[in-house]
Design an enzyme around this catalytic site. Structure first.
Site, PDB file in Angstrom:
ATOM      1  N   GLN A 198       0.834  -1.200   0.000  1.00 13.56           N
ATOM      2  CA  GLN A 198       0.000   0.000   0.000  1.00 13.56           C
ATOM      3  C   GLN A 198       0.872   1.254   0.000  1.00 13.56           C
ATOM      4  O   GLN A 198       0.359   2.359  -0.032  1.00 13.56           O
ATOM      5  CB  GLN A 198      -0.891   0.011   1.250  1.00 13.56           C
ATOM      6  CG  GLN A 198      -1.924  -1.094   1.285  1.00 13.56           C
ATOM      7  CD  GLN A 198      -2.638  -1.181   2.621  1.00 13.56           C
ATOM      8  OE1 GLN A 198      -2.561  -2.198   3.304  1.00 13.56           O
ATOM      9  NE2 GLN A 198      -3.338  -0.136   3.014  1.00 13.56           N
ATOM     10  N   PHE A 229      -5.922  -4.008   3.442  1.00 18.75           N
ATOM     11  CA  PHE A 229      -6.602  -3.774   4.729  1.00 18.75           C
ATOM     12  C   PHE A 229      -5.682  -3.169   5.787  1.00 18.75           C
ATOM     13  O   PHE A 229      -5.967  -3.263   6.982  1.00 18.75           O
ATOM     14  CB  PHE A 229      -7.217  -5.080   5.270  1.00 18.75           C
ATOM     15  CG  PHE A 229      -7.966  -5.871   4.244  1.00 18.75           C
ATOM     16  CD1 PHE A 229      -9.104  -5.336   3.654  1.00 18.75           C
ATOM     17  CD2 PHE A 229      -7.530  -7.122   3.842  1.00 18.75           C
ATOM     18  CE1 PHE A 229      -9.804  -6.047   2.689  1.00 18.75           C
ATOM     19  CE2 PHE A 229      -8.222  -7.833   2.876  1.00 18.75           C
ATOM     20  CZ  PHE A 229      -9.358  -7.299   2.298  1.00 18.75           C
ATOM     21  N   GLU A 233       0.710  -1.945   4.660  1.00 20.76           N
ATOM     22  CA  GLU A 233       1.188  -0.570   4.786  1.00 20.76           C
ATOM     23  C   GLU A 233       2.666  -0.583   5.178  1.00 20.76           C
ATOM     24  O   GLU A 233       3.469   0.135   4.606  1.00 20.76           O
ATOM     25  CB  GLU A 233       0.349   0.174   5.826  1.00 20.76           C
ATOM     26  CG  GLU A 233       0.622   1.669   5.821  1.00 20.76           C
ATOM     27  CD  GLU A 233      -0.393   2.457   6.626  1.00 20.76           C
ATOM     28  OE1 GLU A 233      -1.504   1.954   6.866  1.00 20.76           O
ATOM     29  OE2 GLU A 233      -0.065   3.589   7.034  1.00 20.76           O
ATOM     30  N   ARG A 311      -5.593   7.184  17.397  1.00 19.83           N
ATOM     31  CA  ARG A 311      -6.883   7.145  16.722  1.00 19.83           C
ATOM     32  C   ARG A 311      -7.927   6.434  17.580  1.00 19.83           C
ATOM     33  O   ARG A 311      -9.114   6.752  17.512  1.00 19.83           O
ATOM     34  CB  ARG A 311      -6.764   6.495  15.334  1.00 19.83           C
ATOM     35  CG  ARG A 311      -7.979   6.698  14.459  1.00 19.83           C
ATOM     36  CD  ARG A 311      -7.747   6.253  13.014  1.00 19.83           C
ATOM     37  NE  ARG A 311      -7.217   7.307  12.185  1.00 19.83           N
ATOM     38  CZ  ARG A 311      -7.964   8.129  11.428  1.00 19.83           C
ATOM     39  NH1 ARG A 311      -9.277   8.014  11.395  1.00 19.83           N
ATOM     40  NH2 ARG A 311      -7.407   9.066  10.698  1.00 19.83           N
ATOM     41  N   ARG A 343      -7.495  -1.703   8.810  1.00 22.55           N
ATOM     42  CA  ARG A 343      -8.759  -1.004   8.532  1.00 22.55           C
ATOM     43  C   ARG A 343      -9.402  -0.399   9.787  1.00 22.55           C
ATOM     44  O   ARG A 343      -9.886  -1.127  10.650  1.00 22.55           O
ATOM     45  CB  ARG A 343      -9.724  -1.993   7.896  1.00 22.55           C
ATOM     46  CG  ARG A 343     -10.817  -1.363   7.067  1.00 22.55           C
ATOM     47  CD  ARG A 343     -11.604  -2.465   6.398  1.00 22.55           C
ATOM     48  NE  ARG A 343     -12.442  -1.957   5.320  1.00 22.55           N
ATOM     49  CZ  ARG A 343     -13.100  -2.745   4.473  1.00 22.55           C
ATOM     50  NH1 ARG A 343     -13.004  -4.049   4.573  1.00 22.55           N
ATOM     51  NH2 ARG A 343     -13.846  -2.235   3.513  1.00 22.55           N
ATOM     52  N   PHE A 345      -7.668   1.485  11.875  1.00 23.58           N
ATOM     53  CA  PHE A 345      -6.437   2.036  12.436  1.00 23.58           C
ATOM     54  C   PHE A 345      -6.615   2.496  13.889  1.00 23.58           C
ATOM     55  O   PHE A 345      -6.286   3.615  14.247  1.00 23.58           O
ATOM     56  CB  PHE A 345      -6.004   3.212  11.541  1.00 23.58           C
ATOM     57  CG  PHE A 345      -4.546   3.541  11.571  1.00 23.58           C
ATOM     58  CD1 PHE A 345      -3.618   2.725  10.959  1.00 23.58           C
ATOM     59  CD2 PHE A 345      -4.087   4.694  12.191  1.00 23.58           C
ATOM     60  CE1 PHE A 345      -2.256   3.053  10.964  1.00 23.58           C
ATOM     61  CE2 PHE A 345      -2.733   5.028  12.201  1.00 23.58           C
ATOM     62  CZ  PHE A 345      -1.820   4.202  11.589  1.00 23.58           C
ATOM     63  N   THR A 460      -3.813  11.446  10.702  1.00 26.33           N
ATOM     64  CA  THR A 460      -3.587  12.322  11.855  1.00 26.33           C
ATOM     65  C   THR A 460      -2.175  12.905  11.836  1.00 26.33           C
ATOM     66  O   THR A 460      -1.896  13.860  12.543  1.00 26.33           O
ATOM     67  CB  THR A 460      -3.824  11.576  13.182  1.00 26.33           C
ATOM     68  OG1 THR A 460      -3.007  10.405  13.202  1.00 26.33           O
ATOM     69  CG2 THR A 460      -5.276  11.177  13.317  1.00 26.33           C
ATOM     70  N   ALA A 529      -5.889   5.211   5.647  1.00 26.38           N
ATOM     71  CA  ALA A 529      -6.729   6.230   6.273  1.00 26.38           C
ATOM     72  C   ALA A 529      -7.925   6.587   5.389  1.00 26.38           C
ATOM     73  O   ALA A 529      -8.435   7.703   5.439  1.00 26.38           O
ATOM     74  CB  ALA A 529      -5.921   7.484   6.611  1.00 26.38           C
ATOM     75  N   GLU A 730     -12.602   2.648   5.357  1.00 26.47           N
ATOM     76  CA  GLU A 730     -12.602   2.132   6.720  1.00 26.47           C
ATOM     77  C   GLU A 730     -13.939   2.236   7.448  1.00 26.47           C
ATOM     78  O   GLU A 730     -14.285   1.319   8.209  1.00 26.47           O
ATOM     79  CB  GLU A 730     -11.544   2.878   7.553  1.00 26.47           C
ATOM     80  CG  GLU A 730     -10.138   2.693   7.031  1.00 26.47           C
ATOM     81  CD  GLU A 730      -9.163   3.635   7.704  1.00 26.47           C
ATOM     82  OE1 GLU A 730      -8.396   3.181   8.558  1.00 26.47           O
ATOM     83  OE2 GLU A 730      -9.183   4.833   7.384  1.00 26.47           O
TER      84      GLU A 730
END
Ligand code: FES
Ligand code: FES
Lengths: 777, 160
Positions: A198, A229, A233, A311, A343, A345, A460, A529, A730
């Site tokens: 990703q 998902f 990442e 988060r 997903r 996060f 964020t 995100a 998400e």
């Protein structure tokens, strides 16, 4: 119009014929080598010796690398350089890569990887929350605390209080395509890497560091992933770096693909969470004080755990206006796989805490949880559906309609959305039917719950909210499109192509979607995100508009009109009295020496966020949704089923309703899986015991609810997003929370006490909750 | 090096010969030796269905069968589902219903669904659900997959 339409998947034909290429399907040169990691067999300790002679002499093995053989950075961390690719002597978790086998086939590499003789000095692993607290093993020194108002005083003043402890397990991504990478050495030491990731820019960065090269010497390409998902990442870094190192060492193409068991043993998962809550409320169920303590097991490396835990805190309010609140968050360092992005996060973990509170408060008061939820909703954004506030309502006066982190909620629509869903799902009639069923059935008990979702959209880490694009128009009018987003099945490429087609007034078929490529668009953010279409759609539109304006200026000359009078629609360009096809316009512009290529750039406006204080506007807007789930449990065995799900979700003005509904259905099922069947079990030695689909159960086709109604809530985004749509990757995941709350409702029907059902609600946990409801223990 | 086994078989109607290591699975042979990469490895243990193919008309997980066992058999893979460039009704319906996202499960599910419809042209929704219970999909939530299969079955019955 190309946007707001349910166009089919751009690779649909490739997928149904089996022709779509994932990394492992790319034809490789015949001299390609294959890699496998040798893994740690204990969770914590020091390596005192490695005898790899059997590995090196095994059939098909070309070379074996250890940390000592790495020429430059031995690091694959996405954050703080604390993740060696190969152990530097310390063992941090069971499954950690210790050495790298390079062999002529995948089978040889994997077989040889089992032959290492590793001598170790074991130390007691830190596995549980208690272990970590006792050893003060954590990231960020101490807990992070954010608060608003004065929860302590408000708690004292509250007529009722309730407290509890709640646990929810982690979750394996189970992307159906495992992690994979392929590195192809180039002239002059350059490296090309195909990676299922990703985050191609980060792969480029890590590979460059590992090879001691500048980033321009490394090109990373990602055409598609077989699911991500969040699990791709940061977790693909190790494979890409390993392939690049091995390709450098051997001068041959190198490929690495984890088989499923290795994938589950090595890579990180969703953070599990334990929440202690204490809340004060009045007799109508309105919360007056909230105190949360979050304990997240982050595994061995920091990875993305800080923003994940942040988060979770940022979603501790979910849909509810909570003036006096204190949230304390502990990020515990343990000897497990490094918990990572998944997903939502951290959002799901934070949100489910307050949903549990709503459920518990309703039980204390003997109210329908939906009434308690509604009583605490933020105020509806202006418009006809906004409920009036009686001036004598002191509680409402205290409400600030601000989140605990000080962001004003200006786009709240859950009042209207909930009303609509309550009606369309027949909630009240079914609530009565469930009660009647439960009154007349001893063994099978039913449960029903409606839960809302309010999810903040933006990274964020503010600087990540940027995107770039590169667009070419060729002289035959065909368009080639590139941007930093990656395709993992969510349909991002198609949505962005729709945006491009819309600008030029042409059909999507005229737009070629190309693989994400760090040589075309640099310095991109991860596709994460939920930001994919928001950011990349805007960047692509900017690039297309630049080119369109140039064509318009050119056509205006011959059409004798102003450039802004030139129109692009239906494949035609009209300037004054003159009308030509888009292809003719492109040809004409080319001959007039007009540049038909442009980059585009976008950054999300109006964000400011201070994560230390926990104050600001971290999100551009919120996405909303709600789900009603009905379940049945067997009180003798704990077995359970979802009978029906009704969902209403806000995707703004959807760019592609078919794709968005697909995201919603898939998200709900994945969320419900997290909270029902998907259980990760580590034994006392820190060994993951559920490392294959034989023992780790994601929802199957047979688990699909008998009735499954999904609708979009018509609600154009108030913020100026791409065609007023909203992100949808998400948020729907958290609709699955309604499944756990429905199961709690069914358990509660078994006795007078609060069942305190934890997640995932496996048959064992359901049975325990039934017992608690009956006997109070 | 280990002895290679010579195997003669039929894949999607064509006679095929290959040499393989005795430990190689049929899935490995299809993917690595015959360049038929439509079948995917999702688990390697018979639990996900991404590697589904048919052997003499029976639906199997190709990760659980050795390549050498293909001797004298007829193998059917996703690459043989479309005929002469024309998509099978199931394939068309999967696109129409948006029954795929990342697409990794799609080949296996199509092979399994086609096998079901050959045995039972008029399955109930529940029969479809349970027939496909061995084919995991992490993306779609299955709803559109089931609709697509039922819709294709109906169309095929109409055409028959
Ligand atoms: S790969 Fe064969 S069943 Fe999963
Ligand atoms: S579409 Fe991704 S696994 Fe089914």
């Amino acid at each position: 119009m190309s946007v707001h339409r349910s166009l089919g998947h751009d690779s649909g034909t490739l997928h149904v014929t089996g022709a779509a290429r994932y990394v492992d399907d790319i034809p490789t040169p015949s001299n390609t080598l294959h890699l496998a990691f040798g893994l740690a067999g204990i969770a914590a300790g020091r390596i005192t010796g490695m005898d790899l002679s059997d590995v090196a002499s095994a059939e098909g093995v070309i070379a074996v690398l250890t940390a000592d053989d790495l020429p430059f950075a031995n690091d694959v961390s996405p954050s703080v350089h604390d993740e060696p690719l190969l152990s530097d002597g310390t063992i941090h978790y069971l499954g950690q890569p210790l050495f790298l086998v390079i062999a002529t086939s995948q089978l040889y590499a994997r077989k040889a990887a089992r032959l290492g003789k590793i001598s170790v000095q074991e130390t007691p692993p830190i596995l549980t929350v208690e272990d970590a607290l006792a050893a003060d093993s954590r990231f960020e020194g101490g807990p992070v605390v954010w608060s608003a108002g004065d929860a302590k005083t408000a708690m004292k003043a509250s007529p009722h209080t309730v407290e509890g402890r709640f646990e929810v397990g982690g979750q394996e991504h189970f992307y159906l395509e495992g992690q994979s990478s392929l590195a192809l050495p180039q002239e002059n030491g350059d490296m090309v890497v195909h990676c299922s990731t990703q985050h191609p820019s980060e792969i480029q960065h890590k590979v460059a560091d590992a090879l001691g090269l500048p980033m321009h010497a490394v090109r990373v390409e990602t055409r598609r992933m077989g699911g991500g998902f969040g699990g791709k990442e940061s977790q693909g870094n190790a494979l890409a770096v390993a392939c690049a190192l091995a390709a450098r060492a051997t001068g041959r193409p190198c490929k690495m693909r984890y088989d499923r068991d290795d994938d589950m043993m090595i890579t990180g998962k969703r953070h599990d969470i334990r929440i202690y809550y204490r809340v004060g409320f009045d007799k109508s169920g309105r919360l007056q004080a909230v105190d949360f303590k979050h304990f997240l097991r982050c595994g061995w490396a920091q990875d993305l755990s800080l923003p994940v835990a942040d988060r979770a805190m940022l979603h501790a309010d979910n849909a509810y206006d909570l003036p006096d609140i204190r949230i304390e968050s502990h990020r515990l360092k343990t000897n497990h796989q490094s918990a990572t992005a998944f997903r939502g996060f951290g959002g799901p973990q934070g949100m489910i805490g307050i949903e549990r509170v709503m459920d518990h408060v309703a039980h204390e008061l003997g109210m329908d949880p939906l009434a308690v939820r509604r009583a605490n909703y933020y105020s509806e954004a202006g418009g006809p559906s906004a409920p009036p506030h009686p001036p004598e309502d002191i509680f409402r006066q205290k409400k600030k309609n601000r989140t605990p982190y000080g962001m004003e909620v200006t786009d709240f629509v859950l009042g209207a959305l909930t009303d609509k869903l309550e009606g369309s799902s027949g909630y009240q009639a079914r609530r009565a039917a469930v009660a009647e069923w439960n009154a007349t059935h001893e063994v099978l008990k039913r449960g029903l719950a409606l839960t809302p979702v309010k999810f903040g959209i933006s990274f964020t880490l503010t600087h990540l909210n940027q995107a770039g694009a590169l667009v070419h128009v060729y002289q035959d009018g065909s368009v080639m499109l590139n941007h930093g987003g990656t395709e993992m099945g969510q349909g991002l490429f198609l949505k962005v192509a729709q945006v491009a087609a819309e600008v030029f007034g042409i059909g999507v078929a005229q737009v070629k979607i190309t693989a994400t490529d760090t040589a075309k668009v640099p310095n991109t953010s991860a596709t994460a995100a939920s930001s994919g279409s928001d950011l990349n759609g805007m960047a692509v539109r900017a690039a297309c508009q630049t080119i369109r304006d140039r064509i318009a200026a050119h056509m205006a000359q011959s059409g004798h009109c102003a450039p802004d009078e030139v129109t692009f629609a239906g494949g035609q360009v009209r300037a004054g009295q003159k009308q030509v096809s888009f292809a003719q316009a492109a040809q004409s512009a080319y001959q007039a020496r007009v540049s038909l290529s442009s980059t585009g750039f976008y950054k999300t406006p109006d964000l400011q966020w201070d994560r230390v204080k926990g104050k600001g506007r971290p999100f551009y807007y919120f996405a909303y949704g709600a789900a009603v789930t009905e379940v049945v449990i067997d009180t003798l065995t704990g077995e359970n089923r979802i009978l029906r799900a009704d969902i209403l979700h806000d995707a703004g003005r959807s760019l592609n309703p078919a794709l968005d509904i697909g995201q919603i259905e898939g998200g709900y099922v994945q969320g419900a899986g997290w909270l029902t069947t998907e259980e990760l079990v580590w034994d006392g030695q820190g060994r993951l015991r559920t490392h294959a689909p034989s023992t780790y159960k994601i929802p199957a086709c047979s688990d699909r609810p008998d009735v499954f109604n999904v609708d979009l809530f018509d609600n154009e985004n108030r913020e100026n997003t791409i065609h007023r749509s909203k992100a949808v990757g998400e948020p729907p995941f958290m609709l699955g929370i309604s499944a756990l709350m429905a199961l709690s409702d069914a358990c509660a029907a078994c006795g007078p006490h609060y069942p305190g059902l934890d997640g995932p609600a496996t048959p064992e946990r359901v049975l325990a909750a039934v017992r608690r409801a009956r006997d109070g223990i | 090096m280990s002895n290679k086994i010579h195997v003669s078989t039929k894949v999607n109607g064509d006679a095929v010969e290959f040499l393989c290591d005795p430990r190689e699975t049929l899935l490995d042979v299809l993917r690595d030796r015959l360049n038929l990469t439509g079948a995917k490895e999702g688990c390697g243990t018979g639990d996900c269905g991404a590697c589904s193919v048919t052997v003499d008309g029976r639906l199997i997980c190709s990760c659980l069968m050795l390549g050498a066992e293909a001797e004298g058999k007829e193998i059917g893979t996703i690459e043989g589902v479309a005929e002469g460039g024309e998509l099978h009704p199931l394939q068309r319906k999967f696109i129409e219903h948006a029954a795929l996202q990342c697409g990794v499960c799609t080949p296996g599910i199509l092979v399994a669904a086609k096998n079901l419809l050959e045995k039972n042209p008029d399955p109930t929704e529940e029969q479809v659900r349970y027939w496909l219970a061995g084919n995991l999909c992490r993306c779609t939530g299955y709803d559109k997959i089931i609709r697509a299969v039922l819709d294709a079955a109906e169309e095929m019955r109409g055409a028959a």
